[in-house]
Design a protein around this motif. Structure first.
Motif, short mmCIF file in Angstrom:
data_model
loop_
_atom_site.label_atom_id
_atom_site.label_comp_id
_atom_site.label_asym_id
_atom_site.label_seq_id
_atom_site.Cartn_x
_atom_site.Cartn_y
_atom_site.Cartn_z
N ASP A 112 0.78 -1.82 0.05
CA ASP A 112 -0.05 -0.29 0.22
C ASP A 112 0.98 1.45 0.29
O ASP A 112 2.27 0.93 -0.12
N VAL A 113 0.57 2.50 -0.42
CA VAL A 113 1.19 3.42 -0.06
C VAL A 113 0.25 4.55 1.20
O VAL A 113 -0.63 4.17 2.00
N VAL A 114 1.38 5.65 1.99
CA VAL A 114 1.03 6.20 2.79
C VAL A 114 0.97 7.36 1.84
O VAL A 114 2.10 8.59 1.42
N ILE A 115 -0.21 8.17 2.64
CA ILE A 115 -0.37 9.83 2.06
C ILE A 115 -0.26 10.76 3.21
O ILE A 115 -0.94 10.77 4.56
N GLY A 116 1.00 11.54 3.03
CA GLY A 116 1.32 12.19 4.72
C GLY A 116 0.02 13.86 4.79
O GLY A 116 -0.25 13.92 3.68
N PRO A 117 0.15 14.33 5.38
CA PRO A 117 -0.74 15.31 5.50
C PRO A 117 -0.72 16.74 4.74
O PRO A 117 -1.20 17.38 4.33
#
Length: 309
Positions: free
Chosen positions: A217-222
């Motif tokens: 999966d990917v992680v999206i930062g604020p």
């Protein structure tokens, strides 16, 4: 030489063609543009995999234009995410001769987006730093194994050879690496082999139906940055055996860790927090969770990154 004739040549480029690369190296000391560095001797523009996001997209476009990039290569997911940002922003980057992906599973959606955005064909490939083998995609979109680079076996959980078209564990024996020869090496991926393809020059290359490696999966930062690789967060942490990143919300990250007696909670947690916040921003909340082992998927693999958003 194998890479040149079995990947680049098939894709219509060569080692002299200016290329763009997205890989796992941390090439920046700060979060300010430009988000790439130029390797003059190889005509290579190396783009950061850690800063792909809507606010940084113009810097990536400038790197492609200034480096006169004619094809892109590197992580499949990172190249896809960059192309997706171009598409969302309505930006048409320079037409490429080819996109050559590796390191991660190339999905149909990734291929469609890359071919649409860059107006060229995508060629998938699979090898490894162990130099145990080479699988590359031909012009007719068949994945072919190079038996002169490495011998591959596909085995079931009892170490028996699986039937044609069945998925099994990839076992590799390298034929090129004399510095560190690996014999029947469990590289950790699963593939399916098909028939043998014959060429007019009597060359025979086994067809690989699919490479069932880990899909992360990917992680999206604020801050909008999208992350797919986190090796640099965990490198050189004493006592750390295994790790997994779980994103619960846009600002809540769990680091799930397996450690031994050499691990120091205080210093190690500080190091990993600093590294993760460098990539995703200071506003994220990080929780450490210590476990005896990491959970596995139904295929027996451990996902390095899990996103619940």
């Amino acid at each position: 030489a194998a890479f040149e004739v079995r990947i680049r040549e098939w894709a219509g480029v060569d080692r002299f063609t200016p290329r763009g690369m997205i890989g796992g190296r941390k090439i920046l000391k700060s979060n300010t543009p430009p988000f790439y560095r130029y390797n003059y001797f190889e005509k290579q523009t190396y783009f950061s995999a850690y800063h792909i996001g809507p606010s940084n997209i113009n810097s990536y476009l400038k790197g492609i234009i200034d480096g006169k990039v004619e094809y892109m290569t590197g992580y499949a997911m990172s190249n896809y995410l960059l192309a997706k940002e171009f598409e969302k922003a309505g930006i048409i980057p320079p037409k490429m001769k080819a996109i050559i992906t590796s390191s991660e599973t190339l999905t149909n959606e990734m291929r469609r987006t890359l071919e649409k955005v860059y107006d060229c064909k995508v060629f998938d490939s699979y090898s490894g730093v162990e130099a145990c083998g080479l699988i590359s995609e031909s012009n007719d979109r068949k994945l072919l194994n190079s038996p002169d680079v490495g011998i591959i076996e596909v085995l079931d959980e009892k170490a028996n050879k699986v039937k044609e078209n069945e998925i099994g564990e990839l076992i590799s024996t390298g034929l090129l690496n004399y510095g560190q020869p690996l014999i029947r090496y469990k590289i950790g991926d699963r593939i399916s082999l098909g028939c043998v393809k014959h060429f007019n020059n009597n060359t025979q290359m086994p067809v690989v139906n699919s490479i069932n490696g880990r899909i992360e999966d990917v992680v999206i930062g604020p801050n909008g940055n999208v992350m797919v690789r986190f090796h640099s967060v965990f490198i050189d942490v004493d006592g750390l055996i295994a790790s997994q990143i779980v994103q619960q919300t846009i600002s809540h990250i769990i680091l799930r860790l397996v450690v031994d007696h050499l691990y120091n909670n205080v210093t190690s947690e500080t190091v990993m927090m600093d590294r993760l916040k460098y990539q995703l921003g200071n506003s994220i909340e990080i929780l450490f969770e210590y476990v005896s082992e990491l959970p596995k998927t139904s295929s027996g693999k451990i996902k390095a990154v899990i996103s619940k958003i």
